[in-house]
Design a protein around this motif. Structure first.
Motif, PDB file in Angstrom:
ATOM      1  N   ARG A  23      70.841  -1.849  -4.723  1.00 49.15           N
ATOM      2  CA  ARG A  23      69.515  -1.405  -5.167  1.00 49.15           C
ATOM      3  C   ARG A  23      69.245  -2.005  -6.537  1.00 49.15           C
ATOM      4  NH1 ARG A  23      67.229   4.712  -3.951  1.00 49.15           N
ATOM      5  NH2 ARG A  23      66.721   4.315  -1.773  1.00 49.15           N
ATOM      6  N   TRP A  24      68.006  -2.419  -6.727  1.00 49.26           N
ATOM      7  CA  TRP A  24      67.584  -3.012  -7.992  1.00 49.26           C
ATOM      8  C   TRP A  24      66.295  -2.323  -8.415  1.00 49.26           C
ATOM      9  CZ3 TRP A  24      63.931  -5.531 -10.817  1.00 49.26           C
ATOM     10  CH2 TRP A  24      64.387  -6.284 -11.908  1.00 49.26           C
ATOM     11  N   GLU A  25      66.388  -1.560  -9.502  1.00 47.17           N
ATOM     12  CA  GLU A  25      65.254  -0.747  -9.968  1.00 47.17           C
ATOM     13  C   GLU A  25      64.658   0.066  -8.825  1.00 47.17           C
ATOM     14  OE1 GLU A  25      62.359  -2.869 -12.270  1.00 47.17           O
ATOM     15  OE2 GLU A  25      63.653  -2.896 -14.037  1.00 47.17           O
ATOM     16  N   GLY A  26      65.521   0.709  -8.056  1.00 47.18           N
ATOM     17  CA  GLY A  26      65.085   1.618  -7.008  1.00 47.18           C
ATOM     18  C   GLY A  26      64.656   0.970  -5.720  1.00 47.18           C
ATOM     19  N   MET A  27      64.816  -0.356  -5.599  1.00 45.91           N
ATOM     20  CA  MET A  27      64.411  -1.080  -4.389  1.00 45.91           C
ATOM     21  C   MET A  27      65.633  -1.680  -3.718  1.00 45.91           C
ATOM     22  SD  MET A  27      60.942  -2.966  -5.849  1.00 45.91           S
ATOM     23  CE  MET A  27      61.742  -3.653  -7.313  1.00 45.91           C
ATOM     24  N   ASP A  28      65.766  -1.459  -2.404  1.00 43.77           N
ATOM     25  CA  ASP A  28      66.909  -1.975  -1.656  1.00 43.77           C
ATOM     26  C   ASP A  28      66.741  -3.462  -1.381  1.00 43.77           C
ATOM     27  OD1 ASP A  28      68.684   0.322  -1.159  1.00 43.77           O
ATOM     28  OD2 ASP A  28      66.923   1.154  -0.172  1.00 43.77           O
ATOM     29  N   LEU A  29      67.879  -4.172  -1.372  1.00 47.23           N
ATOM     30  CA  LEU A  29      67.849  -5.625  -1.162  1.00 47.23           C
ATOM     31  C   LEU A  29      69.258  -6.134  -0.917  1.00 47.23           C
ATOM     32  CD1 LEU A  29      67.480  -7.443  -4.629  1.00 47.23           C
ATOM     33  CD2 LEU A  29      68.503  -5.193  -4.301  1.00 47.23           C
ATOM     34  N   MET A  30      69.341  -7.379  -0.533  1.00 46.79           N
ATOM     35  CA  MET A  30      70.602  -8.109  -0.484  1.00 46.79           C
ATOM     36  C   MET A  30      70.657  -8.978  -1.736  1.00 46.79           C
ATOM     37  SD  MET A  30      71.729  -6.889   2.342  1.00 46.79           S
ATOM     38  CE  MET A  30      73.242  -7.865   2.404  1.00 46.79           C
ATOM     39  N   ASN A  31      71.689  -8.759  -2.556  1.00 47.90           N
ATOM     40  CA  ASN A  31      71.709  -9.429  -3.858  1.00 47.90           C
ATOM     41  C   ASN A  31      73.153  -9.678  -4.290  1.00 47.90           C
ATOM     42  OD1 ASN A  31      70.455 -10.521  -6.161  1.00 47.90           O
ATOM     43  ND2 ASN A  31      70.588  -8.587  -7.273  1.00 47.90           N
ATOM     44  N   TYR A  32      73.282 -10.295  -5.450  1.00 47.78           N
ATOM     45  CA  TYR A  32      74.604 -10.415  -6.056  1.00 47.78           C
ATOM     46  C   TYR A  32      75.309  -9.066  -6.030  1.00 47.78           C
ATOM     47  CZ  TYR A  32      73.156 -14.888  -8.180  1.00 47.78           C
ATOM     48  OH  TYR A  32      72.734 -16.172  -8.398  1.00 47.78           O
ATOM     49  N   SER A  57      63.614 -17.098 -14.381  1.00 47.04           N
ATOM     50  CA  SER A  57      63.593 -15.667 -14.692  1.00 47.04           C
ATOM     51  C   SER A  57      63.420 -14.856 -13.418  1.00 47.04           C
ATOM     52  CB  SER A  57      62.466 -15.347 -15.670  1.00 47.04           C
ATOM     53  OG  SER A  57      61.215 -15.260 -15.000  1.00 47.04           O
ATOM     54  N   GLN A  58      63.431 -13.548 -13.580  1.00 45.14           N
ATOM     55  CA  GLN A  58      63.324 -12.608 -12.467  1.00 45.14           C
ATOM     56  C   GLN A  58      61.888 -12.361 -12.017  1.00 45.14           C
ATOM     57  OE1 GLN A  58      64.968  -9.174 -14.557  1.00 45.14           O
ATOM     58  NE2 GLN A  58      62.926  -8.298 -14.817  1.00 45.14           N
ATOM     59  N   LEU A  59      60.896 -12.832 -12.738  1.00 46.22           N
ATOM     60  CA  LEU A  59      59.523 -12.372 -12.540  1.00 46.22           C
ATOM     61  C   LEU A  59      59.016 -12.586 -11.117  1.00 46.22           C
ATOM     62  CD1 LEU A  59      57.888 -13.435 -15.929  1.00 46.22           C
ATOM     63  CD2 LEU A  59      58.860 -11.223 -15.268  1.00 46.22           C
ATOM     64  N   ALA A  60      59.222 -13.774 -10.559  1.00 45.72           N
ATOM     65  CA  ALA A  60      58.725 -14.038  -9.204  1.00 45.72           C
ATOM     66  C   ALA A  60      59.444 -13.155  -8.179  1.00 45.72           C
ATOM     67  CB  ALA A  60      58.904 -15.514  -8.863  1.00 45.72           C
ATOM     68  N   SER A  61      60.743 -12.950  -8.358  1.00 45.86           N
ATOM     69  CA  SER A  61      61.507 -12.136  -7.409  1.00 45.86           C
ATOM     70  C   SER A  61      61.091 -10.678  -7.457  1.00 45.86           C
ATOM     71  CB  SER A  61      63.003 -12.269  -7.692  1.00 45.86           C
ATOM     72  OG  SER A  61      63.465 -13.552  -7.341  1.00 45.86           O
ATOM     73  N   VAL A  62      60.830 -10.151  -8.663  1.00 43.24           N
ATOM     74  CA  VAL A  62      60.400  -8.755  -8.772  1.00 43.24           C
ATOM     75  C   VAL A  62      59.075  -8.560  -8.038  1.00 43.24           C
ATOM     76  CG1 VAL A  62      59.664  -6.946 -10.359  1.00 43.24           C
ATOM     77  CG2 VAL A  62      61.624  -8.371 -10.936  1.00 43.24           C
ATOM     78  N   LYS A  63      58.160  -9.491  -8.210  1.00 38.60           N
ATOM     79  CA  LYS A  63      56.868  -9.406  -7.533  1.00 38.60           C
ATOM     80  C   LYS A  63      57.055  -9.469  -6.015  1.00 38.60           C
ATOM     81  CE  LYS A  63      52.295 -11.584  -7.409  1.00 38.60           C
ATOM     82  NZ  LYS A  63      51.451 -12.682  -7.973  1.00 38.60           N
ATOM     83  N   GLN A  64      57.906 -10.385  -5.563  1.00 41.36           N
ATOM     84  CA  GLN A  64      58.133 -10.533  -4.129  1.00 41.36           C
ATOM     85  C   GLN A  64      58.824  -9.318  -3.538  1.00 41.36           C
ATOM     86  OE1 GLN A  64      59.551 -14.333  -2.203  1.00 41.36           O
ATOM     87  NE2 GLN A  64      61.449 -13.130  -1.989  1.00 41.36           N
ATOM     88  N   LEU A  65      59.853  -8.819  -4.212  1.00 48.08           N
ATOM     89  CA  LEU A  65      60.583  -7.658  -3.707  1.00 48.08           C
ATOM     90  C   LEU A  65      59.679  -6.426  -3.657  1.00 48.08           C
ATOM     91  CD1 LEU A  65      63.186  -6.286  -2.785  1.00 48.08           C
ATOM     92  CD2 LEU A  65      63.819  -6.013  -5.199  1.00 48.08           C
ATOM     93  N   THR A  66      58.854  -6.235  -4.663  1.00 47.60           N
ATOM     94  CA  THR A  66      57.931  -5.105  -4.666  1.00 47.60           C
ATOM     95  C   THR A  66      56.994  -5.161  -3.475  1.00 47.60           C
ATOM     96  OG1 THR A  66      58.027  -5.029  -7.093  1.00 47.60           O
ATOM     97  CG2 THR A  66      56.201  -3.887  -6.027  1.00 47.60           C
ATOM     98  N   GLN A  67      56.513  -6.362  -3.126  1.00 47.19           N
ATOM     99  CA  GLN A  67      55.644  -6.516  -1.958  1.00 47.19           C
ATOM    100  C   GLN A  67      56.415  -6.275  -0.667  1.00 47.19           C
ATOM    101  OE1 GLN A  67      52.248  -7.054  -2.173  1.00 47.19           O
ATOM    102  NE2 GLN A  67      52.324  -6.543   0.015  1.00 47.19           N
ATOM    103  N   ARG A  69      65.509  -8.989   2.919  1.00 47.39           N
ATOM    104  CA  ARG A  69      65.158  -9.108   1.499  1.00 47.39           C
ATOM    105  C   ARG A  69      66.319  -9.808   0.789  1.00 47.39           C
ATOM    106  NH1 ARG A  69      63.455  -2.796   0.377  1.00 47.39           N
ATOM    107  NH2 ARG A  69      62.160  -2.477   2.246  1.00 47.39           N
ATOM    108  N   ILE A  70      66.361 -11.099   0.900  1.00 47.80           N
ATOM    109  CA  ILE A  70      67.528 -11.865   0.466  1.00 47.80           C
ATOM    110  C   ILE A  70      67.265 -12.500  -0.890  1.00 47.80           C
ATOM    111  CG2 ILE A  70      69.025 -13.804   1.045  1.00 47.80           C
ATOM    112  CD1 ILE A  70      68.368 -13.230   3.998  1.00 47.80           C
ATOM    113  N   TYR A  71      68.123 -12.194  -1.849  1.00 47.83           N
ATOM    114  CA  TYR A  71      67.973 -12.704  -3.202  1.00 47.83           C
ATOM    115  C   TYR A  71      69.250 -13.438  -3.607  1.00 47.83           C
ATOM    116  CZ  TYR A  71      63.480 -10.585  -3.121  1.00 47.83           C
ATOM    117  OH  TYR A  71      62.182 -10.299  -2.763  1.00 47.83           O
ATOM    118  N   GLY A  72      70.039 -12.911  -4.518  1.00 48.19           N
ATOM    119  CA  GLY A  72      71.237 -13.641  -4.914  1.00 48.19           C
ATOM    120  C   GLY A  72      70.872 -14.931  -5.607  1.00 48.19           C
ATOM    121  N   GLU A  73      71.520 -16.031  -5.207  1.00 45.78           N
ATOM    122  CA  GLU A  73      71.348 -17.311  -5.887  1.00 45.78           C
ATOM    123  C   GLU A  73      69.881 -17.754  -5.839  1.00 45.78           C
ATOM    124  OE1 GLU A  73      73.607 -21.630  -6.107  1.00 45.78           O
ATOM    125  OE2 GLU A  73      73.886 -20.326  -4.367  1.00 45.78           O
TER     126      GLU A  73
END
Length: 477
Positions: A127-136, A182-192, A203-207
């Motif tokens: 979880r990243w800021e309360g949002m579930d995802l696949m991440n580091y 930076s994280q900005l584009a990913s935060v916007k995408q994950l929120t959507q 919801r794939i992030y990581g690298e």
């Protein structure tokens, strides 16, 4: 006449039950002991696995990730026990805890975590800021396990700074410069993706995502102890149990001033004790959460039965905070016997949410808080923390007793609420706040009780009598 007596008896019985309920509600602290009894530390088998016996090297150079994780697996499969980190400096990537294992640090031991993001792959559900995802992977991670611990007088160094991890925040004070990733584009995408309810496995992030991992994150686990360790230089949030039950955080020292370096964030977790800890952080010292927007509302698990006591708070955005990722709600939060003192501590008690978040905060009970100084507000309610949405939040049943502030900041009490959802059942008793510019600034409240409450030496009899500026909000729900 005889038929009347049963009805009279029933009426008296119902009245007596209501009276007992009202009497119980008038002293919310009667719940504390019953909640404490639900929080029990796990025990571990009397077996120890010393990592240096299996090839680990404490020279700060050799990469020990595989050795530590292999030993944790072996220990778990053999019935559990301790995996022991001895004196020395051990470099490692992501560490994954397994059931019935206590990762124990002897005096003089230290783990320095790698600055190479590749050492936190493969990705895990997080979880990243309360949002579930696949991440580091978080630096220390546990998923769907039970009976785990991190103990001992060792140091856990996340090794983040203005050249590693922190610049991803996209803030120049943390080393970011124009043109840097930076994280900005990913935060916007994950929120959507959360809004669209995209499955978590997609919801794939990581690298390439540049979303910093939490330091310690047990996920959907139970029977957890984190005790005595010192934690420094986190990439992101420090202690973040998510959807966990029966958690003890005891005598932990957290000193880290990076972006989003919250101290302890129990998220949608139940039966949690945070005791004897020291927080000097770049964000909230303790922030209670329950998921963000759809991810919080769909799971619908509140943060519940949380006890915070005997802690010291220095720098931070807030001492005791609920929100802002509180869409699943919060209830039965108790905090007592705390010390706070720093001109860089923005707020003592803070509840933050919005109509984008929603959720109900029902039951925050605070007593015996000694404060030297703070910057903004001693007590802060904010229902406009994020952009508006369609989910009206609620905040009710907040009890503050024996809050003593030597020299306050700008506000004593600061309240921004909806007319349609006022702050309800707010009590302050036997408290004193000194040295503030504005005693109270408030808009919408209901059933506020002040008893022996002084601000700048003056008794405050009601919120209206001291409301210096009723701040109206233009936003309409």
């Amino acid at each position: 006449m005889n038929r009347f007596f049963p009805l009279l008896f029933l009426a008296l019985f119902v009245f007596s039950l209501q009276a007992c309920s009202q009497q119980h509600d008038s002293d919310p602290w009667t719940k504390l002991d019953s909640i404490r009894a639900l929080i029990v530390a796990p025990t571990f088998a009397n077996k120890a696995y010393l990592i240096t016996d299996y090839g680990a090297k404490g020279d700060g150079v050799f990469m020990n990730t595989a050795i530590i994780n292999d030993l944790i697996t072996r220990c778990s499969e053999n019935g559990g026990g301790k995996v022991v980190v001895p004196k020395g400096v051990f470099l490692s990537g992501a560490i994954h805890l397994k059931s019935n294992v206590n990762l124990h640090f002897e005096d003089g031991s230290k783990i320095i975590f790698s600055r190479n993001p590749q050492d936190y792959l493969p990705m895990v559900r997080s979880r990243w800021e309360g949002m579930d995802l696949m991440n580091y992977s978080p630096l220390i991670y546990a998923y769907q396990v039970e009976n785990i611990a991190i103990t001992g007088n060792g140091i856990l160094d996340g090794n983040a700074d203005n050249a590693h991890w922190w610049p991803w925040k996209a803030k120049k004070e943390y080393g970011w410069v124009d043109g840097m990733d930076s994280q900005l584009a990913s935060v916007k995408q994950l929120t959507q993706q959360v809004k669209d309810r995209v499955p978590v496995e997609q919801r794939i992030y990581g690298e390439g995502g540049f979303l910093r991992p939490p330091f310690i994150q047990p996920y959907q686990s139970k029977n957890i102890v984190i005790a005595d360790v010192t934690i420094n230089n986190a990439p992101f949030w420090n202690l973040n149990p998510v959807l966990c039950e029966n958690v003890i955080v005891r005598d932990v020292k957290i000193i880290t001033h990076g972006p989003n370096n919250d101290g302890c964030d129990p998220e949608a977790s139940k039966n949690v004790l945070i005791t004897g800890c020291y927080f000097d952080t770049g964000d909230d010292c303790i922030a209670i959460k329950s998921g963000r927007n759809e991810d919080g509302r769909d799971v619908a698990v509140p943060a519940e039965n949380i006890i915070i006591e005997n802690c010291i708070m220095k720098d931070g955005h807030g001492g005791i905070v609920i929100g802002s990722e509180i869409s699943g709600g919060a209830k039965n939060i108790f905090a007592q016997n705390l010390q706070m003192d720093s001109p860089e501590l923005d707020r003592v008690i803070r509840l933050k949410t919005s109509s984008l978040r929603g959720g109900t905060i029902d039951g925050l009970y605070v007593r015996n808080i000694k404060v030297g100084t703070y910057k903004e507000a001693a007590i802060r309610f904010n229902m406009f923390y994020e952009n508006p949405g369609d989910h009206l939040p609620q905040i009710k049943n907040v009890w503050i007793e024996n809050l003593q502030v030597e020299k306050g900041g700008k506000f004593g009490v600061l309240i921004d609420a909806y007319k349609e959802s006022p702050i309800t059942n707010f009590t302050v008793i036997n408290s004193s706040i000194n040295g503030v510019d504005v005693p109270i600034q408030s808009n919408y409240t209901e059933n506020v009780v002040f008893s022996n409450f002084k601000i700048n030496g003056k008794i405050i009899e009601s919120i209206e009598s001291a409301n210096n500026n009723k701040k109206e909000k233009s936003e309409k729900f």
